[in-house]
Scaffold this motif. Structure first.
Motif, PDB file in Angstrom:
ATOM      1  N   ALA A  78     -42.057  81.202  12.199  1.00  0.00           N
ATOM      2  CA  ALA A  78     -41.958  80.062  12.491  1.00  0.00           C
ATOM      3  C   ALA A  78     -42.347  78.625  11.646  1.00  0.00           C
ATOM      4  CB  ALA A  78     -40.805  79.588  13.516  1.00  0.00           C
ATOM      5  N   ILE A  79     -43.950  78.642  13.046  1.00  0.00           N
ATOM      6  CA  ILE A  79     -45.271  78.602  12.776  1.00  0.00           C
ATOM      7  C   ILE A  79     -45.850  77.891  11.134  1.00  0.00           C
ATOM      8  CG2 ILE A  79     -47.472  78.295  13.070  1.00  0.00           C
ATOM      9  CD1 ILE A  79     -46.696  79.351  15.593  1.00  0.00           C
ATOM     10  N   ASP A  80     -45.742  79.382  10.719  1.00  0.00           N
ATOM     11  CA  ASP A  80     -46.325  79.430   9.382  1.00  0.00           C
ATOM     12  C   ASP A  80     -45.203  78.959   8.089  1.00  0.00           C
ATOM     13  OD1 ASP A  80     -48.448  81.321   9.856  1.00  0.00           O
ATOM     14  OD2 ASP A  80     -46.807  83.726   9.392  1.00  0.00           O
ATOM     15  N   ALA A  81     -43.667  78.757   8.087  1.00  0.00           N
ATOM     16  CA  ALA A  81     -42.733  78.011   7.568  1.00  0.00           C
ATOM     17  C   ALA A  81     -42.931  76.331   7.618  1.00  0.00           C
ATOM     18  CB  ALA A  81     -41.480  78.563   8.039  1.00  0.00           C
ATOM     19  N   VAL A  82     -43.290  76.774   9.234  1.00  0.00           N
ATOM     20  CA  VAL A  82     -43.247  74.471   8.978  1.00  0.00           C
ATOM     21  C   VAL A  82     -45.030  73.831   8.618  1.00  0.00           C
ATOM     22  CG1 VAL A  82     -41.506  74.360  10.756  1.00  0.00           C
ATOM     23  CG2 VAL A  82     -43.475  74.643  11.814  1.00  0.00           C
ATOM     24  N   ASN A  83     -45.426  75.031   8.181  1.00  0.00           N
ATOM     25  CA  ASN A  83     -46.758  74.733   7.929  1.00  0.00           C
ATOM     26  C   ASN A  83     -47.471  74.771   6.500  1.00  0.00           C
ATOM     27  OD1 ASN A  83     -48.595  73.287  10.269  1.00  0.00           O
ATOM     28  ND2 ASN A  83     -47.186  74.985  11.287  1.00  0.00           N
ATOM     29  N   GLY A  84     -46.345  76.006   5.789  1.00  0.00           N
ATOM     30  CA  GLY A  84     -46.371  76.038   4.422  1.00  0.00           C
ATOM     31  C   GLY A  84     -46.306  74.979   3.476  1.00  0.00           C
ATOM     32  N   PRO A  85     -46.559  75.524   2.274  1.00  0.00           N
ATOM     33  CA  PRO A  85     -46.611  74.533   1.037  1.00  0.00           C
ATOM     34  C   PRO A  85     -45.350  73.780   0.944  1.00  0.00           C
ATOM     35  CG  PRO A  85     -46.595  76.987   0.618  1.00  0.00           C
ATOM     36  CD  PRO A  85     -46.887  77.089   1.647  1.00  0.00           C
ATOM     37  N   ASN A  86     -44.063  74.235   1.368  1.00  0.00           N
ATOM     38  CA  ASN A  86     -42.806  74.523   1.387  1.00  0.00           C
ATOM     39  C   ASN A  86     -42.037  74.198   2.284  1.00  0.00           C
ATOM     40  OD1 ASN A  86     -42.589  73.752  -1.666  1.00  0.00           O
ATOM     41  ND2 ASN A  86     -43.486  76.221  -2.204  1.00  0.00           N
ATOM     42  N   PRO A  87     -41.955  73.450   3.276  1.00  0.00           N
ATOM     43  CA  PRO A  87     -41.950  73.431   5.145  1.00  0.00           C
ATOM     44  C   PRO A  87     -39.956  72.539   4.362  1.00  0.00           C
ATOM     45  CG  PRO A  87     -43.578  71.509   4.343  1.00  0.00           C
ATOM     46  CD  PRO A  87     -42.869  71.861   3.386  1.00  0.00           C
ATOM     47  N   PRO A  88     -39.236  73.606   5.849  1.00  0.00           N
ATOM     48  CA  PRO A  88     -37.926  73.000   5.793  1.00  0.00           C
ATOM     49  C   PRO A  88     -38.114  71.871   6.166  1.00  0.00           C
ATOM     50  CG  PRO A  88     -38.148  74.776   7.123  1.00  0.00           C
ATOM     51  CD  PRO A  88     -39.626  74.058   6.758  1.00  0.00           C
ATOM     52  N   ASP A  89     -36.906  71.284   6.398  1.00  0.00           N
ATOM     53  CA  ASP A  89     -36.667  70.044   6.517  1.00  0.00           C
ATOM     54  C   ASP A  89     -36.418  69.970   7.629  1.00  0.00           C
ATOM     55  OD1 ASP A  89     -36.782  68.486   4.231  1.00  0.00           O
ATOM     56  OD2 ASP A  89     -34.730  68.606   3.898  1.00  0.00           O
ATOM     57  N   TYR A  90     -35.869  70.561   8.608  1.00  0.00           N
ATOM     58  CA  TYR A  90     -35.130  71.027   9.721  1.00  0.00           C
ATOM     59  C   TYR A  90     -35.615  72.546  10.208  1.00  0.00           C
ATOM     60  CZ  TYR A  90     -32.122  67.191   9.037  1.00  0.00           C
ATOM     61  OH  TYR A  90     -31.991  65.099   8.662  1.00  0.00           O
TER      62      TYR A  90
END
Length: 271
Positions: A78-90
């Motif tokens: 989750a940390i990788d996703a929210v700090n990645g180039p295309n973070p999810p809205d939620y």
């Protein structure tokens, strides 16, 4: 008396009725897996009436709202996703951490959950909004104790509940009871259906009764400005076992064919 004005009024009413629609983002759906989770995007394509979907395995497919699991590897993902180039809205956080349906034990205590989520809250990215954990027993002390342990209530954009009741009035009462207790943020209802774990599954499902429940709960949700999303459970029939909560509310059957619920779901007006 001229007929022009009454006809004009009638015409306006007809147009307004035709334009009636649910608020953007209100209608959503749950898929149950995760063994067949690769099929969920295709299933979701049959539900143009829904804005988003979720399942119980982390993922960032189009329109999917990801959910973190209950271990360090899941939090790291989750940390990788929210700090990645295309973070999810939620991002949905812990799902029913207070109850393991196999063992009956607590999966994560409030203390352990607060420790586990801390790295994510310390590295939240700049885009993603976090949704609070959802206990299986929404009125228990688990959520209160979690917030006391983590001192992180402000890190979440919305609360989250699961509601299963055989009639709409009981469902409304449970939602209102939760909102009476937690009312400083919007509410997401990330699972809802007219089932109940203590009631046997009807065979065949009472489709007309379920349609009525669906239409009424979404219309009521639309009328509450604090309810932002409602996820109908379920988009797909569970065939691996019997789940009394959702055995009369699936939009697609085990052969991926529409049930009598799919068309009404896709044409909800929330009115």
């Amino acid at each position: 008396m001229s007929l022009v004005l009454p006809l004009a009024i009638c015409g306006m009413s007809t147009i307004e009725g035709a334009m009636a629609a649910c608020s953007d983002g209100l209608v959503n759906v749950v898929f149950n897996g995760p063994s067949n989770s690769a099929q969920f995007p295709q299933k979701f394509s049959q539900m143009p009436g829904a804005s988003n979907w979720l399942t119980f395995k982390f993922g960032t497919e189009p329109k999917q709202i990801p959910m973190i699991g209950n271990d360090r590897a899941a939090v790291k993902k989750a940390i990788d996703a929210v700090n990645g180039p295309n973070p999810p809205d939620y991002l949905l956080t812990f799902n029913e951490p207070d109850h393991d349906y196999t063992t009956g034990k607590v999966i994560l205590t409030p203390h352990n959950a607060s420790v586990l989520i801390k790295p994510l809250l310390e590295s939240p990215g700049k885009h993603t909004k976090f949704i609070a954990p959802v206990p299986a027993a929404q009125m228990s002390s688990w959520l209160d104790n979690f917030f006391k342990e983590c001192q992180c209530k402000d890190s979440f954009a919305a609360y989250n509940v699961h509601i299963y009741r055989g009639n709409v009035e009981d469902a409304k009462a449970e939602i209102n009871a939760f909102h009476d207790k937690f009312n400083d943020k919007p509410l997401w209802i990330t699972e809802i259906g007219p089932g109940n774990r203590t009631t046997a599954c009807p065979n065949p499902p009472p489709w007309n009764q379920t349609i009525k429940f669906m239409q009424e709960i979404y219309a009521w949700g639309q009328s509450k400005e604090w309810i932002h999303k409602i996820f109908w459970n379920t988009g797909n029939q569970i065939t691996s076992h019997v789940d009394n909560n959702v055995c009369n509310s699936y939009l697609l059957d085990g052969n991926d064919k529409p049930t009598p619920l799919l068309n009404p779901f896709n044409h909800l007006t929330c009115s």
